[in-house]
Design a protein around this motif. Structure first.
Motif, PDB file in Angstrom:
ATOM      1  N   GLY A  42       0.863  -1.174   0.093  1.00  0.00           N
ATOM      2  CA  GLY A  42      -0.067   0.005  -0.074  1.00  0.00           C
ATOM      3  C   GLY A  42       0.813   1.324   0.086  1.00  0.00           C
ATOM      4  O   GLY A  42       0.394   2.237   0.432  1.00  0.00           O
ATOM      5  N   LEU A  43       2.171   1.293  -0.429  1.00  0.00           N
ATOM      6  CA  LEU A  43       3.014   2.393  -0.505  1.00  0.00           C
ATOM      7  C   LEU A  43       3.459   2.674  -1.982  1.00  0.00           C
ATOM      8  O   LEU A  43       3.280   2.045  -2.998  1.00  0.00           O
ATOM      9  N   GLU A  44       3.900   3.952  -1.938  1.00  0.00           N
ATOM     10  CA  GLU A  44       4.631   4.156  -3.255  1.00  0.00           C
ATOM     11  C   GLU A  44       6.138   4.807  -2.956  1.00  0.00           C
ATOM     12  O   GLU A  44       6.223   5.121  -1.882  1.00  0.00           O
ATOM     13  N   LEU A  45       6.953   5.087  -4.047  1.00  0.00           N
ATOM     14  CA  LEU A  45       8.090   5.545  -3.873  1.00  0.00           C
ATOM     15  C   LEU A  45       8.338   6.825  -3.274  1.00  0.00           C
ATOM     16  O   LEU A  45       7.497   7.777  -3.546  1.00  0.00           O
ATOM     17  N   ALA A  46       9.154   7.177  -2.111  1.00  0.00           N
ATOM     18  CA  ALA A  46       9.269   8.333  -1.719  1.00  0.00           C
ATOM     19  C   ALA A  46       9.784   9.462  -2.749  1.00  0.00           C
ATOM     20  O   ALA A  46      10.493   8.968  -3.753  1.00  0.00           O
ATOM     21  N   GLY A  47       9.018  10.400  -2.839  1.00  0.00           N
ATOM     22  CA  GLY A  47       9.334  11.360  -3.963  1.00  0.00           C
ATOM     23  C   GLY A  47       8.551  11.157  -5.023  1.00  0.00           C
ATOM     24  O   GLY A  47       8.392  11.661  -6.248  1.00  0.00           O
ATOM     25  N   GLY A  48       7.718  10.068  -5.111  1.00  0.00           N
ATOM     26  CA  GLY A  48       6.970   9.848  -6.198  1.00  0.00           C
ATOM     27  C   GLY A  48       7.479   8.699  -7.425  1.00  0.00           C
ATOM     28  O   GLY A  48       6.714   8.043  -7.974  1.00  0.00           O
ATOM     29  N   ALA A  49       8.866   9.307  -7.654  1.00  0.00           N
ATOM     30  CA  ALA A  49       9.253   8.471  -8.803  1.00  0.00           C
ATOM     31  C   ALA A  49      11.033   8.152  -8.402  1.00  0.00           C
ATOM     32  O   ALA A  49      11.411   9.018  -7.622  1.00  0.00           O
ATOM     33  N   PRO A  50      11.449   7.229  -9.248  1.00  0.00           N
ATOM     34  CA  PRO A  50      12.911   7.039  -9.186  1.00  0.00           C
ATOM     35  C   PRO A  50      13.917   8.109  -9.819  1.00  0.00           C
ATOM     36  O   PRO A  50      13.171   9.078 -10.397  1.00  0.00           O
ATOM     37  N   LEU A  51      14.823   8.100  -9.157  1.00  0.00           N
ATOM     38  CA  LEU A  51      15.888   9.246  -9.465  1.00  0.00           C
ATOM     39  C   LEU A  51      16.696   8.618 -10.566  1.00  0.00           C
ATOM     40  O   LEU A  51      17.478   7.779 -10.036  1.00  0.00           O
ATOM     41  N   HIS A  52      16.822   9.075 -11.571  1.00  0.00           N
ATOM     42  CA  HIS A  52      17.567   8.519 -12.650  1.00  0.00           C
ATOM     43  C   HIS A  52      19.003   9.522 -12.985  1.00  0.00           C
ATOM     44  O   HIS A  52      18.819  10.666 -13.010  1.00  0.00           O
ATOM     45  N   GLY A  53      20.136   8.830 -12.792  1.00  0.00           N
ATOM     46  CA  GLY A  53      21.389   9.559 -13.281  1.00  0.00           C
ATOM     47  C   GLY A  53      22.302   8.735 -13.746  1.00  0.00           C
ATOM     48  O   GLY A  53      22.096   7.373 -13.994  1.00  0.00           O
ATOM     49  N   PRO A  54      23.688   9.157 -13.826  1.00  0.00           N
ATOM     50  CA  PRO A  54      24.759   8.135 -14.295  1.00  0.00           C
ATOM     51  C   PRO A  54      25.115   7.268 -12.941  1.00  0.00           C
ATOM     52  O   PRO A  54      24.843   7.496 -12.106  1.00  0.00           O
ATOM     53  N   TRP A  55      25.733   6.163 -13.501  1.00  0.00           N
ATOM     54  CA  TRP A  55      26.277   5.195 -12.601  1.00  0.00           C
ATOM     55  C   TRP A  55      27.244   5.678 -11.645  1.00  0.00           C
ATOM     56  O   TRP A  55      28.569   4.981 -11.631  1.00  0.00           O
ATOM     57  N   SER A  56      27.320   6.647 -11.017  1.00  0.00           N
ATOM     58  CA  SER A  56      28.515   7.123 -10.424  1.00  0.00           C
ATOM     59  C   SER A  56      28.220   7.589  -8.953  1.00  0.00           C
ATOM     60  O   SER A  56      27.183   7.783  -8.437  1.00  0.00           O
ATOM     61  N   GLU A  57      29.362   7.542  -8.058  1.00  0.00           N
ATOM     62  CA  GLU A  57      29.113   7.952  -6.587  1.00  0.00           C
ATOM     63  C   GLU A  57      28.717   9.243  -6.534  1.00  0.00           C
ATOM     64  O   GLU A  57      28.028   9.975  -5.652  1.00  0.00           O
ATOM     65  N   GLU A  58      29.125  10.430  -7.362  1.00  0.00           N
ATOM     66  CA  GLU A  58      28.814  11.819  -7.414  1.00  0.00           C
ATOM     67  C   GLU A  58      27.151  11.841  -7.866  1.00  0.00           C
ATOM     68  O   GLU A  58      26.856  12.615  -7.062  1.00  0.00           O
ATOM     69  N   TRP A  59      26.778  10.961  -8.426  1.00  0.00           N
ATOM     70  CA  TRP A  59      25.413  11.273  -8.606  1.00  0.00           C
ATOM     71  C   TRP A  59      24.576  10.770  -7.450  1.00  0.00           C
ATOM     72  O   TRP A  59      23.478  11.324  -6.911  1.00  0.00           O
ATOM     73  N   GLY A  60      24.967   9.815  -6.808  1.00  0.00           N
ATOM     74  CA  GLY A  60      24.643   9.374  -5.557  1.00  0.00           C
ATOM     75  C   GLY A  60      24.535  10.488  -4.566  1.00  0.00           C
ATOM     76  O   GLY A  60      23.498  10.575  -3.944  1.00  0.00           O
ATOM     77  N   ARG A  61      25.570  11.043  -4.257  1.00  0.00           N
ATOM     78  CA  ARG A  61      25.663  12.420  -3.407  1.00  0.00           C
ATOM     79  C   ARG A  61      24.668  13.590  -3.753  1.00  0.00           C
ATOM     80  O   ARG A  61      23.937  13.956  -2.727  1.00  0.00           O
ATOM     81  N   GLN A  62      24.288  13.723  -4.856  1.00  0.00           N
ATOM     82  CA  GLN A  62      23.397  14.682  -5.377  1.00  0.00           C
ATOM     83  C   GLN A  62      22.179  14.330  -5.143  1.00  0.00           C
ATOM     84  O   GLN A  62      21.353  15.062  -4.505  1.00  0.00           O
ATOM     85  N   ALA A  63      21.821  12.765  -5.726  1.00  0.00           N
ATOM     86  CA  ALA A  63      20.502  12.468  -5.192  1.00  0.00           C
ATOM     87  C   ALA A  63      20.048  12.372  -3.866  1.00  0.00           C
ATOM     88  O   ALA A  63      19.043  12.535  -3.417  1.00  0.00           O
ATOM     89  N   ALA A  64      20.948  12.112  -2.965  1.00  0.00           N
ATOM     90  CA  ALA A  64      20.611  12.110  -1.381  1.00  0.00           C
ATOM     91  C   ALA A  64      19.844  13.416  -1.119  1.00  0.00           C
ATOM     92  O   ALA A  64      19.108  13.545  -0.323  1.00  0.00           O
ATOM     93  N   THR A  65      20.717  14.614  -1.579  1.00  0.00           N
ATOM     94  CA  THR A  65      20.110  15.988  -1.145  1.00  0.00           C
ATOM     95  C   THR A  65      18.891  16.091  -1.992  1.00  0.00           C
ATOM     96  O   THR A  65      17.888  16.664  -1.276  1.00  0.00           O
TER      97      THR A  65
END
Lengths: 343, 343
Positions: B218-241
DNA sequence: TAGTCGTACGAAAACGATTTCGCTTGCTTT
DNA sequence: AAAGCAAGCGAAATCGTTTTCGTACGACTA
């Protein structure tokens, strides 16, 4: 005309030279000579044969050729680094050079298990390979593979204890020299060294190259001695703290791996040092996953692993050709400059 | 006795069955039957033959056997992921299963180049391989290799566009489901999803598995949708914010790769969140270099890549044996729990 | 017209192993 | 003692290709 004569019937077995000969209305000898560019065949006959071979999709059987020539045009590639980060580039470099020499590569995963390796050697012997390449990442020289038949063996990224064997290794000492000379050239004077366990020969060689370059400049390692620890980022973080405590004017660190370097970067930054402003940083391996994720991107030493593989292949090809060599050949490393040492 | 009779003379060519026959004083037929355990040979003769073979170091030529049997007991392994992180485990899994079936593996590095791949296919055809395994990491199904002769082909870690071909893939959707079900089971309710580019099919499948599991709760993704980006740590840091800004009560993140997850971990920690106290984190790949360097160590989904290779090999062996299959087989993923999701 | 020469092609051996089939032995049976 | 039989072993074919050597035929010369 038989029904469905438009397409050749689906065969279960590949067409043979006899099929081509029958279709072209000549003998198998003529087919062989026609397709292999031998002289003594009239242009008309040759064209007829080529057309027949084309129509049947004929490809000469390498197996029959091998039986006749006594050569398999195949070499065995025994790998012992299942982690793969080091031996894969070597393998691919070797594969590329060998296939350019029309030689196929039989893949054998030895898994550092002598029993398994011996099993593979027997299999390769039965297949009458023309030679064997042994790769692997090891702390120290390894006993040679034992074979009771005389085919050439070349060791790549590992060294045989038998000095008569040919081994190809990266020049770790020159790599260490490169790194430190670069740091000195960019004006650094207090160079620390954080690296892996001292029982790795590569570690000792890189250290020797580094200290040699420093000595020629009248310097010695910051802290007096290299810091040895595991191959991990965590160790790099710890080592950064240790180094700073021992040598406050530290302005450069040369690391034994990119992974350690990344940890050192984090440790230095956590202590408030700027990279490359306060401290310059050089890694080892050019493992782009690490060098690019490091902030700033990491200057590092590349071991030219594909070239190591290529040289191993070329050495093996020469030995197969009767021009055997022995002893260890060192392949020079290459410096890759990125942000972490910008002036 | 000739001089130096103690050791057999160094030969340039391997001993043949005729040599053994001559030494044992029997015919080649008897040697063959003796060494291959056929009946109709007296124990005395057999012993004599075995001794002679032993003395000469005789190993039956696989080449001659192939010519006779019409089978090479060899398969081609074409790889297209020169980066290697994904296809190497698959290759080794396949190699292991094949060599257990007495089949050798010819290594071909296709480098994602169709020309090069076609060249290899021709080479493999000439060598009369019994089958071909094609591996590779691709965003989408690939055109099948074209061969004008009927030998079985199995695709591992990549899928052929021809549904009649057999392909083996990790079950990305199930992997996504596993990750989210684990998060839900540990009490999380607000699950974000940071992943790679959406043109990767694996990315879409993992997302589908994740959202499916959430929907069943009965749930959905936080933020409503997946966050897509490059396969990098840098993208992970940005996405966390980005995630924290969109959803303040975030208590879990499922990431499309371990590399992204590590970046997310850093981003979350920089924002003051504790892992796993405030936010639980699950990665994908079980790339131990990343999972172990991450602080805390990362819970992740393992694609069982060696098993994918093994299943590909087994499927190919079955096809060679006449039991061909078609369609795509999914190999289940496995959850590896570490600190980042401890309750 | 007969002889010579060169060209184009085919027959056959060779590579190393396996298998079928037949031959030779020696033993048993009547 | 002769016949039958089984066991044990060997000759030869076979797989697909290459290469050597021989042969046939056409053309050219004397």
């Amino acid at each position: 005309m038989p029904s469905g004569g438009g397409l050749p019937a689906r065969r279960k077995t590949a067409p043979t030279i006899s099929d081509v000969a029958a279709l072209a209305g000549v003998s198998t000898a003529t087919v062989s000579k026609s397709l292999n560019g031998r002289t003594g065949i009239s242009p008309a006959t040759r064209a007829k044969v080529v057309a027949a071979a084309e129509q049947l999709g004929f490809r000469s059987s390498a197996i029959a050729q091998s039986l006749l020539s006594g050569r398999s045009y195949t070499v065995g590639l025994i790998t012992n680094d299942s982690f793969g980060r080091f031996s894969i580039p070597v393998m691919l470099g070797a594969e590329d050079a060998l296939q350019a020499g029309q030689i196929a590569v039989l893949l054998c995963d030895g898994r550092d298990d002598p029993i398994r390796e011996q099993h593979y050697v027997r299999t390769l012997a039965a297949r009458r390979v023309d030679g064997i390449v042994v790769t692997g990442r090891r702390a120290d020289p390894r006993p040679p593979v034992t074979l009771d038949f005389p085919i050439p063996v070349v060791y790549a990224m590992c060294e045989s204890t038998d000095p008569r064997d040919a081994s190809i290794l990266p020049d770790d000492e020159q790599g260490g020299r490169l790194a430190v000379e670069h740091l000195l050239a960019t004006g650094r004077r207090s160079v620390g060294h954080v690296t892996g366990p001292s029982d790795f020969r590569a570690v000792r060689l890189r250290t020797a190259g580094a200290t040699g370059a420093l000595a020629r400049a009248g310097l010695e390692l910051a802290g007096g001695a290299p810091l040895h620890g595991p191959w991990s980022e965590e160790w790099g973080r710890q080592a950064a703290t240790i180094l700073l405590r021992a040598q406050d004017d530290l302005d450069a660190v040369f690391c034994g791996s990119d992974q350690i370097a990344r940890g050192v970067a984090e440790g230095l930054q956590a202590a408030g040092r700027k990279i490359p402003g306060d401290v310059a940083l050089v890694g080892f391996d050019n493992w782009t996953v690490m060098t690019d994720a490091c902030r700033p991107p990491l200057t590092t030493v590349d071991m030219n692993l594909p070239l190591v593989g290529k040289r191993a292949a070329e050495t093996l090809l020469a030995a197969i050709d009767g021009r055997a060599s022995s002893g260890t050949e060192l392949v020079p490393c290459r410096l890759v400059v990125r942000e972490s040492t910008r002036v």
